[in-house]
Design a protein around this motif. Structure first.
Motif, PDB file in Angstrom:
ATOM      1  N   ARG A 255       0.831  -1.213   0.000  1.00 51.16           N
ATOM      2  CA  ARG A 255       0.000   0.000   0.000  1.00 51.16           C
ATOM      3  C   ARG A 255       0.863   1.259   0.000  1.00 51.16           C
ATOM      4  NH1 ARG A 255      -3.112  -3.276   3.520  1.00 51.16           N
ATOM      5  NH2 ARG A 255      -2.073  -2.380   5.345  1.00 51.16           N
ATOM      6  N   ALA A 256       1.972   1.233   0.743  1.00 49.60           N
ATOM      7  CA  ALA A 256       2.831   2.412   0.836  1.00 49.60           C
ATOM      8  C   ALA A 256       3.479   2.736  -0.506  1.00 49.60           C
ATOM      9  CB  ALA A 256       3.905   2.194   1.901  1.00 49.60           C
ATOM     10  N   VAL A 257       4.030   1.734  -1.162  1.00 46.35           N
ATOM     11  CA  VAL A 257       4.692   1.976  -2.445  1.00 46.35           C
ATOM     12  C   VAL A 257       3.672   2.423  -3.489  1.00 46.35           C
ATOM     13  CG1 VAL A 257       6.023   0.929  -4.309  1.00 46.35           C
ATOM     14  CG2 VAL A 257       6.567   0.373  -1.934  1.00 46.35           C
ATOM     15  N   ARG A 258       2.514   1.802  -3.493  1.00 45.51           N
ATOM     16  CA  ARG A 258       1.495   2.186  -4.474  1.00 45.51           C
ATOM     17  C   ARG A 258       1.018   3.615  -4.222  1.00 45.51           C
ATOM     18  NH1 ARG A 258      -0.429  -1.934  -7.487  1.00 45.51           N
ATOM     19  NH2 ARG A 258      -2.515  -1.045  -7.732  1.00 45.51           N
ATOM     20  N   ALA A 259       0.893   4.014  -2.957  1.00 45.13           N
ATOM     21  CA  ALA A 259       0.496   5.390  -2.639  1.00 45.13           C
ATOM     22  C   ALA A 259       1.542   6.378  -3.134  1.00 45.13           C
ATOM     23  CB  ALA A 259       0.276   5.542  -1.142  1.00 45.13           C
ATOM     24  N   MET A 260       2.812   6.029  -2.964  1.00 42.69           N
ATOM     25  CA  MET A 260       3.897   6.896  -3.425  1.00 42.69           C
ATOM     26  C   MET A 260       3.863   7.034  -4.940  1.00 42.69           C
ATOM     27  SD  MET A 260       6.994   6.099  -5.055  1.00 42.69           S
ATOM     28  CE  MET A 260       8.499   6.984  -5.421  1.00 42.69           C
ATOM     29  N   ARG A 352       6.073  16.320  -4.624  1.00 37.67           N
ATOM     30  CA  ARG A 352       5.605  16.688  -3.289  1.00 37.67           C
ATOM     31  C   ARG A 352       4.620  15.645  -2.785  1.00 37.67           C
ATOM     32  NH1 ARG A 352       5.327  22.245  -1.318  1.00 37.67           N
ATOM     33  NH2 ARG A 352       7.038  23.401  -2.280  1.00 37.67           N
ATOM     34  N   GLY A 353       4.802  15.218  -1.575  1.00 43.10           N
ATOM     35  CA  GLY A 353       3.863  14.277  -0.969  1.00 43.10           C
ATOM     36  C   GLY A 353       4.235  12.826  -1.134  1.00 43.10           C
ATOM     37  N   ALA A 354       5.356  12.526  -1.862  1.00 43.34           N
ATOM     38  CA  ALA A 354       5.719  11.126  -2.079  1.00 43.34           C
ATOM     39  C   ALA A 354       6.024  10.424  -0.756  1.00 43.34           C
ATOM     40  CB  ALA A 354       6.921  11.041  -3.016  1.00 43.34           C
ATOM     41  N   LEU A 355       6.880  11.028   0.060  1.00 43.65           N
ATOM     42  CA  LEU A 355       7.180  10.410   1.352  1.00 43.65           C
ATOM     43  C   LEU A 355       6.003  10.504   2.312  1.00 43.65           C
ATOM     44  CD1 LEU A 355      10.904  11.166   2.248  1.00 43.65           C
ATOM     45  CD2 LEU A 355       9.802   8.955   1.942  1.00 43.65           C
ATOM     46  N   ASP A 356       5.224  11.581   2.200  1.00 41.09           N
ATOM     47  CA  ASP A 356       4.027  11.695   3.035  1.00 41.09           C
ATOM     48  C   ASP A 356       3.093  10.510   2.789  1.00 41.09           C
ATOM     49  OD1 ASP A 356       4.912  14.025   4.137  1.00 41.09           O
ATOM     50  OD2 ASP A 356       3.741  15.330   2.813  1.00 41.09           O
ATOM     51  N   VAL A 358       3.949   7.484   1.901  1.00 39.79           N
ATOM     52  CA  VAL A 358       4.517   6.307   2.558  1.00 39.79           C
ATOM     53  C   VAL A 358       4.254   6.358   4.061  1.00 39.79           C
ATOM     54  CG1 VAL A 358       6.656   5.090   3.083  1.00 39.79           C
ATOM     55  CG2 VAL A 358       6.276   6.004   0.785  1.00 39.79           C
ATOM     56  N   VAL A 359       4.500   7.523   4.657  1.00 41.10           N
ATOM     57  CA  VAL A 359       4.296   7.682   6.100  1.00 41.10           C
ATOM     58  C   VAL A 359       2.833   7.416   6.458  1.00 41.10           C
ATOM     59  CG1 VAL A 359       4.279   9.350   7.987  1.00 41.10           C
ATOM     60  CG2 VAL A 359       6.226   9.265   6.421  1.00 41.10           C
ATOM     61  N   ALA A 360       1.923   7.942   5.659  1.00 39.80           N
ATOM     62  CA  ALA A 360       0.497   7.761   5.946  1.00 39.80           C
ATOM     63  C   ALA A 360       0.101   6.287   5.894  1.00 39.80           C
ATOM     64  CB  ALA A 360      -0.335   8.570   4.959  1.00 39.80           C
ATOM     65  N   ALA A 361       0.656   5.553   4.922  1.00 36.63           N
ATOM     66  CA  ALA A 361       0.325   4.122   4.801  1.00 36.63           C
ATOM     67  C   ALA A 361       0.802   3.350   6.028  1.00 36.63           C
ATOM     68  CB  ALA A 361       0.940   3.551   3.532  1.00 36.63           C
ATOM     69  N   TYR A 362       1.994   3.662   6.516  1.00 38.60           N
ATOM     70  CA  TYR A 362       2.510   2.958   7.691  1.00 38.60           C
ATOM     71  C   TYR A 362       1.809   3.401   8.973  1.00 38.60           C
ATOM     72  CZ  TYR A 362       6.032   0.202   5.410  1.00 38.60           C
ATOM     73  OH  TYR A 362       6.651  -0.751   4.641  1.00 38.60           O
ATOM     74  N   ALA A 363       1.436   4.669   9.034  1.00 35.42           N
ATOM     75  CA  ALA A 363       0.731   5.151  10.229  1.00 35.42           C
ATOM     76  C   ALA A 363      -0.627   4.480  10.383  1.00 35.42           C
ATOM     77  CB  ALA A 363       0.555   6.668  10.154  1.00 35.42           C
ATOM     78  N   ALA A 364      -1.235   4.108   9.252  1.00 35.71           N
ATOM     79  CA  ALA A 364      -2.555   3.474   9.292  1.00 35.71           C
ATOM     80  C   ALA A 364      -2.479   1.954   9.361  1.00 35.71           C
ATOM     81  CB  ALA A 364      -3.350   3.884   8.050  1.00 35.71           C
ATOM     82  N   ALA A 365      -1.252   1.399   9.402  1.00 31.91           N
ATOM     83  CA  ALA A 365      -1.086  -0.055   9.363  1.00 31.91           C
ATOM     84  C   ALA A 365      -1.553  -0.697  10.665  1.00 31.91           C
ATOM     85  CB  ALA A 365       0.380  -0.397   9.118  1.00 31.91           C
ATOM     86  N   PRO A 366      -2.016  -1.950  10.589  1.00 26.81           N
ATOM     87  CA  PRO A 366      -2.430  -2.663  11.815  1.00 26.81           C
ATOM     88  C   PRO A 366      -1.245  -2.974  12.715  1.00 26.81           C
ATOM     89  CG  PRO A 366      -2.485  -4.133   9.890  1.00 26.81           C
ATOM     90  CD  PRO A 366      -2.220  -2.751   9.371  1.00 26.81           C
TER      91      PRO A 366
END
Length: 366
Positions: A255-260, A352-356, A358-366
Protein backbone atom coordinates in the motif's frame (compact mmCIF):
# COMPACT_ATOMS: atom_id res chain seq x y z
CA UNK A 1 44.25 -23.38 7.53
CA UNK A 2 41.28 -21.07 7.03
CA UNK A 3 38.28 -21.95 9.21
CA UNK A 4 34.72 -21.33 8.13
CA UNK A 5 31.43 -22.29 9.79
CA UNK A 6 30.24 -23.30 6.31
CA UNK A 7 32.77 -26.13 6.13
CA UNK A 8 32.07 -29.58 7.58
CA UNK A 9 28.65 -28.66 9.02
CA UNK A 10 27.02 -31.06 11.49
CA UNK A 11 24.44 -33.51 10.21
CA UNK A 12 20.86 -32.35 10.37
CA UNK A 13 18.97 -34.61 12.85
CA UNK A 14 16.19 -36.78 11.46
CA UNK A 15 13.70 -35.74 14.22
CA UNK A 16 14.25 -32.07 13.34
CA UNK A 17 13.86 -32.93 9.65
CA UNK A 18 10.51 -34.51 10.53
CA UNK A 19 9.53 -31.35 12.39
CA UNK A 20 10.27 -29.20 9.36
CA UNK A 21 7.17 -30.66 7.72
CA UNK A 22 4.83 -29.63 10.53
CA UNK A 23 6.47 -26.21 10.84
CA UNK A 24 6.02 -25.57 7.12
CA UNK A 25 2.48 -26.89 7.46
CA UNK A 26 1.78 -24.17 10.03
CA UNK A 27 2.98 -21.53 7.58
CA UNK A 28 0.61 -22.96 4.98
CA UNK A 29 -2.22 -23.45 7.48
CA UNK A 30 -2.57 -27.09 6.53
CA UNK A 31 -2.71 -30.49 8.19
CA UNK A 32 -1.73 -32.12 4.88
CA UNK A 33 1.59 -33.88 4.45
CA UNK A 34 4.46 -31.50 3.70
CA UNK A 35 7.58 -33.01 2.16
CA UNK A 36 10.95 -31.28 1.83
CA UNK A 37 12.47 -31.47 -1.65
CA UNK A 38 16.28 -31.32 -1.96
CA UNK A 39 16.58 -28.61 -4.59
CA UNK A 40 15.22 -25.21 -5.54
CA UNK A 41 11.50 -24.86 -6.11
CA UNK A 42 11.76 -25.44 -9.84
CA UNK A 43 12.90 -29.00 -8.99
CA UNK A 44 9.80 -29.52 -6.85
CA UNK A 45 7.57 -28.15 -9.61
CA UNK A 46 9.09 -30.51 -12.15
CA UNK A 47 8.68 -33.39 -9.70
CA UNK A 48 4.97 -32.65 -9.39
CA UNK A 49 4.50 -32.45 -13.16
CA UNK A 50 6.57 -35.59 -13.75
CA UNK A 51 4.51 -37.67 -11.33
CA UNK A 52 1.13 -36.16 -12.19
CA UNK A 53 1.34 -35.99 -15.98
CA UNK A 54 0.05 -39.08 -17.73
CA UNK A 55 -1.90 -40.08 -20.86
CA UNK A 56 -5.61 -39.64 -20.25
CA UNK A 57 -5.05 -37.04 -17.53
CA UNK A 58 -5.89 -33.63 -19.06
CA UNK A 59 -4.78 -30.52 -17.17
CA UNK A 60 -5.80 -26.89 -17.52
CA UNK A 61 -2.54 -25.01 -17.06
CA UNK A 62 -2.81 -21.28 -16.38
CA UNK A 63 0.12 -19.35 -17.85
CA UNK A 64 0.80 -15.92 -16.37
CA UNK A 65 4.62 -16.28 -16.32
CA UNK A 66 7.50 -18.31 -17.74
CA UNK A 67 7.11 -20.74 -14.81
CA UNK A 68 3.55 -21.55 -15.77
CA UNK A 69 4.67 -22.24 -19.32
CA UNK A 70 7.42 -24.57 -18.09
CA UNK A 71 4.96 -26.49 -15.93
CA UNK A 72 2.78 -27.14 -18.96
CA UNK A 73 5.77 -28.42 -20.92
CA UNK A 74 6.72 -30.83 -18.14
CA UNK A 75 3.15 -32.13 -17.98
CA UNK A 76 3.12 -32.71 -21.73
CA UNK A 77 6.48 -34.50 -21.53
CA UNK A 78 4.88 -36.89 -19.04
CA UNK A 79 1.98 -37.63 -21.36
CA UNK A 80 -0.81 -35.31 -20.26
CA UNK A 81 -2.90 -33.38 -22.72
CA UNK A 82 -2.57 -29.76 -21.63
CA UNK A 83 -4.65 -26.69 -22.39
CA UNK A 84 -2.46 -23.68 -21.69
CA UNK A 85 -4.68 -20.78 -20.70
CA UNK A 86 -2.73 -17.58 -21.36
CA UNK A 87 -3.77 -14.39 -19.61
CA UNK A 88 -3.26 -10.95 -21.09
CA UNK A 89 0.56 -10.70 -20.92
CA UNK A 90 1.70 -9.64 -17.46
CA UNK A 91 -1.80 -9.58 -15.98
CA UNK A 92 -3.82 -12.04 -13.86
CA UNK A 93 -6.19 -14.60 -15.28
CA UNK A 94 -9.91 -14.08 -14.64
CA UNK A 95 -12.31 -16.55 -13.09
CA UNK A 96 -14.50 -16.19 -16.18
CA UNK A 97 -11.60 -17.36 -18.35
CA UNK A 98 -11.11 -20.36 -16.05
CA UNK A 99 -14.77 -21.33 -16.15
CA UNK A 100 -14.93 -21.09 -19.95
CA UNK A 101 -11.77 -23.15 -20.39
CA UNK A 102 -12.98 -25.88 -18.02
CA UNK A 103 -16.30 -26.14 -19.85
CA UNK A 104 -14.47 -26.39 -23.18
CA UNK A 105 -11.62 -28.73 -22.19
CA UNK A 106 -13.00 -30.89 -19.32
CA UNK A 107 -9.72 -31.20 -17.40
CA UNK A 108 -9.03 -33.34 -14.35
CA UNK A 109 -6.88 -30.66 -12.71
CA UNK A 110 -6.05 -26.95 -12.74
CA UNK A 111 -2.46 -25.73 -12.32
CA UNK A 112 -1.73 -22.10 -11.51
CA UNK A 113 0.93 -19.77 -10.14
CA UNK A 114 -0.46 -17.79 -7.19
CA UNK A 115 1.83 -14.76 -7.07
CA UNK A 116 4.02 -13.44 -9.88
CA UNK A 117 7.00 -11.43 -8.67
CA UNK A 118 8.06 -11.01 -12.30
CA UNK A 119 5.11 -8.77 -13.15
CA UNK A 120 3.89 -7.85 -9.66
CA UNK A 121 0.48 -9.54 -9.80
CA UNK A 122 -1.48 -12.20 -7.93
CA UNK A 123 -4.02 -14.54 -9.47
CA UNK A 124 -7.48 -14.90 -7.84
CA UNK A 125 -6.62 -18.20 -6.19
CA UNK A 126 -9.42 -18.29 -3.62
CA UNK A 127 -12.06 -17.94 -6.35
CA UNK A 128 -10.34 -20.45 -8.61
CA UNK A 129 -9.98 -22.97 -5.79
CA UNK A 130 -13.67 -22.64 -4.91
CA UNK A 131 -14.64 -23.21 -8.53
CA UNK A 132 -12.29 -26.20 -8.79
CA UNK A 133 -13.85 -27.78 -5.71
CA UNK A 134 -17.32 -27.32 -7.17
CA UNK A 135 -16.22 -29.25 -10.27
CA UNK A 136 -14.20 -31.90 -8.44
CA UNK A 137 -10.91 -30.77 -9.99
CA UNK A 138 -7.48 -31.23 -8.46
CA UNK A 139 -5.62 -27.97 -7.76
CA UNK A 140 -1.86 -27.55 -8.21
CA UNK A 141 -0.40 -24.25 -7.01
CA UNK A 142 3.01 -22.64 -7.36
CA UNK A 143 3.07 -20.45 -4.24
CA UNK A 144 6.79 -19.60 -4.19
CA UNK A 145 6.12 -15.87 -4.64
CA UNK A 146 3.15 -15.66 -2.29
CA UNK A 147 3.79 -17.78 0.81
CA UNK A 148 4.31 -15.55 3.84
CA UNK A 149 3.16 -12.41 2.02
CA UNK A 150 -0.34 -13.26 0.77
CA UNK A 151 -3.16 -15.12 2.53
CA UNK A 152 -2.71 -18.81 1.66
CA UNK A 153 -4.93 -20.97 3.91
CA UNK A 154 -4.36 -24.25 2.11
CA UNK A 155 -6.95 -26.31 4.00
CA UNK A 156 -9.65 -23.63 4.00
CA UNK A 157 -9.27 -23.20 0.25
CA UNK A 158 -9.05 -26.94 -0.38
CA UNK A 159 -5.77 -26.83 -2.31
CA UNK A 160 -4.36 -30.25 -3.20
CA UNK A 161 -0.72 -29.73 -4.20
CA UNK A 162 1.13 -26.56 -3.18
CA UNK A 163 4.79 -25.94 -4.01
CA UNK A 164 6.76 -23.39 -2.01
CA UNK A 165 10.31 -22.10 -1.79
CA UNK A 166 11.57 -20.27 1.31
CA UNK A 167 13.77 -17.73 -0.50
CA UNK A 168 11.29 -14.88 -0.80
CA UNK A 169 8.99 -13.76 2.03
CA UNK A 170 10.35 -16.44 4.39
CA UNK A 171 13.88 -15.09 3.74
CA UNK A 172 15.32 -18.59 3.64
CA UNK A 173 17.69 -20.54 1.38
CA UNK A 174 17.01 -20.91 -2.32
CA UNK A 175 18.42 -24.42 -2.65
CA UNK A 176 15.58 -26.27 -0.91
CA UNK A 177 11.81 -26.38 -1.35
CA UNK A 178 8.69 -28.11 -0.07
CA UNK A 179 5.36 -29.45 -1.29
CA UNK A 180 2.11 -29.78 0.64
CA UNK A 181 0.00 -32.67 -0.64
CA UNK A 182 -3.57 -33.63 0.27
CA UNK A 183 -4.75 -37.22 0.31
CA UNK A 184 -6.52 -36.56 -2.99
CA UNK A 185 -3.25 -35.19 -4.33
CA UNK A 186 -1.29 -38.26 -3.26
CA UNK A 187 -3.86 -40.54 -4.87
CA UNK A 188 -3.53 -38.70 -8.19
CA UNK A 189 0.28 -38.72 -8.04
CA UNK A 190 0.41 -42.42 -7.20
CA UNK A 191 -2.07 -43.37 -9.91
CA UNK A 192 -0.26 -41.42 -12.63
CA UNK A 193 3.43 -41.87 -11.77
CA UNK A 194 5.14 -43.87 -14.50
CA UNK A 195 7.50 -46.76 -13.70
CA UNK A 196 11.08 -45.50 -13.39
CA UNK A 197 14.39 -46.34 -11.75
CA UNK A 198 14.44 -47.35 -8.09
CA UNK A 199 15.18 -43.75 -7.14
CA UNK A 200 14.34 -40.56 -8.99
CA UNK A 201 15.40 -37.05 -8.01
CA UNK A 202 12.15 -35.69 -9.43
CA UNK A 203 9.53 -37.89 -7.79
CA UNK A 204 7.33 -36.96 -4.87
CA UNK A 205 6.08 -40.54 -4.82
CA UNK A 206 9.63 -41.69 -4.07
CA UNK A 207 9.98 -39.10 -1.30
CA UNK A 208 6.72 -40.31 0.23
CA UNK A 209 7.88 -43.93 0.07
CA UNK A 210 11.33 -43.22 1.48
CA UNK A 211 10.32 -40.75 4.19
CA UNK A 212 6.64 -40.41 5.04
CA UNK A 213 5.98 -44.14 4.78
CA UNK A 214 9.19 -45.12 6.61
CA UNK A 215 10.03 -45.06 10.31
CA UNK A 216 11.60 -41.62 9.63
CA UNK A 217 14.84 -42.50 11.37
CA UNK A 218 17.07 -41.79 8.34
CA UNK A 219 16.73 -38.82 6.00
CA UNK A 220 16.48 -40.20 2.44
CA UNK A 221 19.16 -39.60 -0.15
CA UNK A 222 22.17 -37.43 0.62
CA UNK A 223 20.85 -34.52 2.72
CA UNK A 224 22.32 -31.05 2.24
CA UNK A 225 22.96 -29.96 5.84
CA UNK A 226 23.71 -26.32 5.04
CA UNK A 227 20.35 -25.90 3.31
CA UNK A 228 18.50 -27.73 6.07
CA UNK A 229 20.12 -25.71 8.86
CA UNK A 230 19.41 -22.51 6.90
CA UNK A 231 15.75 -23.51 6.48
CA UNK A 232 15.54 -24.32 10.19
CA UNK A 233 16.93 -20.87 11.06
CA UNK A 234 14.67 -19.09 8.56
CA UNK A 235 11.61 -20.79 10.02
CA UNK A 236 12.68 -19.88 13.57
CA UNK A 237 12.97 -16.24 12.53
CA UNK A 238 9.64 -16.37 10.70
CA UNK A 239 7.90 -18.03 13.66
CA UNK A 240 9.18 -15.25 15.91
CA UNK A 241 7.61 -12.69 13.57
CA UNK A 242 4.35 -14.60 13.09
CA UNK A 243 2.46 -15.55 9.93
CA UNK A 244 -0.22 -12.87 10.14
CA UNK A 245 2.33 -10.23 11.11
CA UNK A 246 4.41 -11.10 8.05
CA UNK A 247 1.38 -10.89 5.79
CA UNK A 248 0.42 -7.55 7.35
CA UNK A 249 3.93 -6.17 6.84
CA UNK A 250 3.97 -7.09 3.17
CA UNK A 251 0.48 -5.74 2.57
CA UNK A 252 1.41 -2.45 4.28
CA UNK A 253 4.56 -2.16 2.15
CA UNK A 254 2.46 -2.74 -0.96
CA UNK A 255 0.00 0.00 0.00
CA UNK A 256 2.83 2.41 0.84
CA UNK A 257 4.69 1.98 -2.45
CA UNK A 258 1.49 2.19 -4.47
CA UNK A 259 0.50 5.39 -2.64
CA UNK A 260 3.90 6.90 -3.42
CA UNK A 261 3.63 5.97 -7.13
CA UNK A 262 0.20 7.56 -7.35
CA UNK A 263 1.50 10.72 -5.67
CA UNK A 264 4.05 11.05 -8.50
CA UNK A 265 1.35 10.79 -11.14
CA UNK A 266 2.84 7.55 -12.46
CA UNK A 267 0.88 4.56 -13.69
CA UNK A 268 0.66 1.37 -11.64
CA UNK A 269 0.68 -1.80 -13.73
CA UNK A 270 -1.72 -3.88 -11.63
CA UNK A 271 -5.05 -2.94 -10.08
CA UNK A 272 -5.11 -2.84 -6.28
CA UNK A 273 -6.84 -6.21 -5.89
CA UNK A 274 -4.49 -7.85 -8.41
CA UNK A 275 -1.22 -6.47 -7.03
CA UNK A 276 1.54 -8.57 -5.48
CA UNK A 277 2.69 -7.93 -1.92
CA UNK A 278 6.29 -8.78 -2.87
CA UNK A 279 6.92 -6.31 -5.68
CA UNK A 280 5.15 -3.27 -7.08
CA UNK A 281 5.36 -2.81 -10.84
CA UNK A 282 5.42 0.69 -12.25
CA UNK A 283 4.94 1.73 -15.89
CA UNK A 284 8.02 3.76 -16.82
CA UNK A 285 7.27 7.16 -18.39
CA UNK A 286 7.71 7.39 -22.16
CA UNK A 287 11.21 8.55 -23.05
CA UNK A 288 12.94 6.73 -20.18
CA UNK A 289 14.50 3.32 -20.76
CA UNK A 290 13.40 0.95 -17.95
CA UNK A 291 16.81 -0.76 -17.94
CA UNK A 292 18.63 2.54 -17.53
CA UNK A 293 16.22 3.64 -14.81
CA UNK A 294 16.68 0.40 -12.85
CA UNK A 295 20.47 0.57 -13.18
CA UNK A 296 20.53 4.14 -11.89
CA UNK A 297 18.16 3.41 -9.02
CA UNK A 298 20.27 0.47 -7.88
CA UNK A 299 23.75 1.63 -8.77
CA UNK A 300 23.56 5.28 -7.75
CA UNK A 301 20.96 5.23 -4.98
CA UNK A 302 20.94 1.66 -3.63
CA UNK A 303 17.24 1.19 -4.31
CA UNK A 304 15.83 -2.33 -4.76
CA UNK A 305 14.50 -1.60 -8.24
CA UNK A 306 14.73 -3.96 -11.22
CA UNK A 307 13.13 -4.36 -14.61
CA UNK A 308 10.01 -6.43 -15.21
CA UNK A 309 10.38 -9.97 -16.51
CA UNK A 310 8.48 -11.76 -19.26
CA UNK A 311 5.92 -10.80 -21.90
CA UNK A 312 3.99 -7.64 -21.05
CA UNK A 313 6.64 -6.40 -18.62
CA UNK A 314 8.92 -4.65 -21.10
CA UNK A 315 7.91 -1.14 -19.95
CA UNK A 316 7.92 -1.94 -16.24
CA UNK A 317 10.24 -1.57 -13.29
CA UNK A 318 9.70 -3.45 -10.05
CA UNK A 319 10.11 -2.03 -6.56
CA UNK A 320 11.03 -4.89 -4.23
CA UNK A 321 9.37 -4.96 -0.79
CA UNK A 322 9.98 -8.60 0.09
CA UNK A 323 10.87 -9.85 3.60
CA UNK A 324 13.19 -7.34 5.31
CA UNK A 325 12.58 -4.95 2.40
CA UNK A 326 8.98 -4.62 3.62
CA UNK A 327 10.11 -2.58 6.62
CA UNK A 328 9.36 1.13 6.82
CA UNK A 329 13.02 2.13 6.47
CA UNK A 330 13.60 -0.04 3.41
CA UNK A 331 10.42 1.08 1.68
CA UNK A 332 11.21 4.76 2.35
CA UNK A 333 14.76 4.35 1.04
CA UNK A 334 13.59 2.51 -2.07
CA UNK A 335 10.93 5.04 -3.04
CA UNK A 336 13.35 7.94 -2.55
CA UNK A 337 15.95 6.08 -4.64
CA UNK A 338 13.41 5.49 -7.40
CA UNK A 339 12.37 9.15 -7.32
CA UNK A 340 15.99 10.29 -7.51
CA UNK A 341 16.63 8.00 -10.47
CA UNK A 342 13.51 9.31 -12.24
CA UNK A 343 14.72 12.86 -11.74
CA UNK A 344 18.16 12.01 -13.11
CA UNK A 345 16.50 10.64 -16.24
CA UNK A 346 14.42 13.75 -16.81
CA UNK A 347 11.15 12.94 -15.07
CA UNK A 348 9.39 16.25 -14.47
CA UNK A 349 6.29 15.09 -12.65
CA UNK A 350 5.27 16.17 -9.15
CA UNK A 351 7.21 14.85 -6.18
CA UNK A 352 5.61 16.69 -3.29
CA UNK A 353 3.86 14.28 -0.97
CA UNK A 354 5.72 11.13 -2.08
CA UNK A 355 7.18 10.41 1.35
CA UNK A 356 4.03 11.69 3.04
CA UNK A 357 2.14 8.95 1.19
CA UNK A 358 4.52 6.31 2.56
CA UNK A 359 4.30 7.68 6.10
CA UNK A 360 0.50 7.76 5.95
CA UNK A 361 0.32 4.12 4.80
CA UNK A 362 2.51 2.96 7.69
CA UNK A 363 0.73 5.15 10.23
CA UNK A 364 -2.55 3.47 9.29
CA UNK A 365 -1.09 -0.05 9.36
CA UNK A 366 -2.43 -2.66 11.82
Amino acid sequence: MTWSPLLNPPEFPAPEYDRLGSRLGAVLETANDVVVVPGEAIVALEAVATDLGAPGYPVLNVVTSPYGKLFGQWLESSGSSVLNLFSTPGLPVTIADIEEAVDRFSPRAIAIVHGEAASGIVNPLAEIAGFARSRGLLTIVDAVASVGAEPLPVDDWGLDIVVIGPQKALLGPAGISAVAVSQTGWAALAANAAPRADLSSVSLVDIKRDWLDSDRSVIPGTPAPLELWALDAALARFEAIGLQESINAHQTAKRAVRAMVRSLGLELWAADDDASALTTTVVVPVGIDPRDLARTARGSFGALVSTGVGPGAERLVRVNHTAVAASFGSVAANVVGLLAALRRHGFAGPDRGALDAVVAAYAAAP
